[in-house]
Motif scaffolding. Sequence first.
Motif, short mmCIF file in Angstrom:
data_model
loop_
_atom_site.label_atom_id
_atom_site.label_comp_id
_atom_site.label_asym_id
_atom_site.label_seq_id
_atom_site.Cartn_x
_atom_site.Cartn_y
_atom_site.Cartn_z
N TYR A 88 -35.76 9.71 -9.64
CA TYR A 88 -36.69 10.62 -10.30
C TYR A 88 -36.09 12.01 -10.22
O TYR A 88 -35.92 12.56 -9.13
N ASP A 89 -35.75 12.60 -11.38
CA ASP A 89 -35.05 13.88 -11.36
C ASP A 89 -36.01 15.06 -11.50
O ASP A 89 -37.21 14.89 -11.73
N ALA A 90 -35.45 16.25 -11.35
CA ALA A 90 -36.24 17.48 -11.38
C ALA A 90 -36.85 17.75 -12.74
O ALA A 90 -37.79 18.54 -12.85
N ASN A 91 -36.35 17.13 -13.80
CA ASN A 91 -36.91 17.30 -15.14
C ASN A 91 -38.12 16.42 -15.39
O ASN A 91 -38.71 16.46 -16.47
N GLY A 92 -38.46 15.57 -14.42
CA GLY A 92 -39.60 14.68 -14.58
C GLY A 92 -39.23 13.32 -15.15
O GLY A 92 -40.10 12.49 -15.38
N ASP A 93 -37.94 13.10 -15.39
CA ASP A 93 -37.49 11.80 -15.91
C ASP A 93 -37.29 10.81 -14.78
O ASP A 93 -37.01 11.17 -13.64
N SER A 94 -37.44 9.54 -15.11
CA SER A 94 -37.08 8.47 -14.17
C SER A 94 -35.98 7.65 -14.85
O SER A 94 -36.08 7.31 -16.02
N VAL A 95 -34.94 7.37 -14.08
CA VAL A 95 -33.78 6.67 -14.62
C VAL A 95 -33.53 5.43 -13.78
O VAL A 95 -33.37 5.51 -12.57
N ARG A 96 -33.48 4.28 -14.45
CA ARG A 96 -33.21 3.02 -13.76
C ARG A 96 -31.73 2.72 -13.83
O ARG A 96 -31.10 2.85 -14.88
N ILE A 97 -31.18 2.28 -12.69
CA ILE A 97 -29.79 1.84 -12.62
C ILE A 97 -29.80 0.45 -11.98
O ILE A 97 -30.35 0.27 -10.89
N ASN A 98 -29.20 -0.50 -12.66
CA ASN A 98 -29.19 -1.89 -12.18
C ASN A 98 -28.22 -2.09 -11.03
O ASN A 98 -27.29 -1.32 -10.84
N ARG A 99 -28.45 -3.17 -10.30
CA ARG A 99 -27.58 -3.51 -9.17
C ARG A 99 -26.14 -3.70 -9.62
O ARG A 99 -25.88 -3.95 -10.79
N TRP A 100 -25.24 -3.55 -8.69
CA TRP A 100 -23.80 -3.70 -8.89
C TRP A 100 -23.24 -2.68 -9.88
O TRP A 100 -22.31 -2.95 -10.61
N THR A 101 -23.83 -1.49 -9.89
CA THR A 101 -23.38 -0.41 -10.76
C THR A 101 -22.82 0.71 -9.92
O THR A 101 -23.39 1.07 -8.89
N ASN A 107 -19.69 16.06 -14.72
CA ASN A 107 -19.94 17.32 -15.43
C ASN A 107 -21.35 17.86 -15.27
O ASN A 107 -21.54 19.05 -15.09
N ARG A 108 -22.33 17.01 -15.36
CA ARG A 108 -23.73 17.45 -15.27
C ARG A 108 -24.49 16.52 -14.33
O ARG A 108 -25.24 15.65 -14.78
N PRO A 109 -24.35 16.72 -13.03
CA PRO A 109 -25.05 15.84 -12.09
C PRO A 109 -26.56 16.06 -12.13
O PRO A 109 -27.02 17.18 -12.30
N PRO A 110 -27.33 14.98 -12.00
CA PRO A 110 -28.79 15.13 -11.99
C PRO A 110 -29.26 15.70 -10.65
O PRO A 110 -28.68 15.41 -9.59
N LYS A 111 -30.29 16.50 -10.71
CA LYS A 111 -30.95 17.01 -9.50
C LYS A 111 -32.09 16.05 -9.20
O LYS A 111 -33.05 15.95 -9.97
N VAL A 112 -31.99 15.33 -8.10
CA VAL A 112 -32.88 14.20 -7.83
C VAL A 112 -33.94 14.57 -6.77
O VAL A 112 -33.59 15.04 -5.69
N ASN A 113 -35.20 14.34 -7.13
CA ASN A 113 -36.30 14.62 -6.20
C ASN A 113 -36.63 13.44 -5.31
O ASN A 113 -36.98 13.61 -4.15
N SER A 114 -36.54 12.21 -5.85
CA SER A 114 -36.80 11.03 -5.04
C SER A 114 -36.06 9.83 -5.61
O SER A 114 -35.65 9.83 -6.77
N ILE A 115 -35.92 8.82 -4.76
CA ILE A 115 -35.25 7.57 -5.16
C ILE A 115 -36.16 6.40 -4.78
O ILE A 115 -36.94 6.49 -3.84
N GLU A 116 -36.02 5.31 -5.54
CA GLU A 116 -36.80 4.11 -5.27
C GLU A 116 -35.94 2.88 -5.44
O GLU A 116 -35.33 2.68 -6.49
N ILE A 117 -35.88 2.07 -4.40
CA ILE A 117 -35.21 0.76 -4.49
C ILE A 117 -36.28 -0.26 -4.86
O ILE A 117 -37.32 -0.34 -4.23
#
Length: 118
Positions: A88-101, A107-117
Amino acid sequence: MISRAKRVARSAAVAVSAAAAFTMMLPTGNAYAINHVECRGGENFLKIWSHSGGGRHSVDCYANRGRTDFGGWWVDRISTGNNDLIYYDANGDSVRINRWTDISFPNRPPKVNSIEIL
């Protein structure tokens, strides 16, 4: 005639028995909590390389299902291991990343407020 004390005791015993039976019949829920763990080679933990606005760098590993605060750090790289992840980034977006990635943000790293497994 049954005394008042015996009636109260019997009512309490019935209530306790009913509560115990009710508890035994219900399925248990999933109890889980994400853990910050020591990064070790060969393990399939979620691994995140990040840096703060003050120039500090960190490499952190996580295990188990759940959500935790990430403190608004900039994420440079994520290796999910055997974990599906949502950040969950500072812009309010949530981004899913699948396993084994393994993904880098050079260039533009996300600023992350929280993570969820998941």
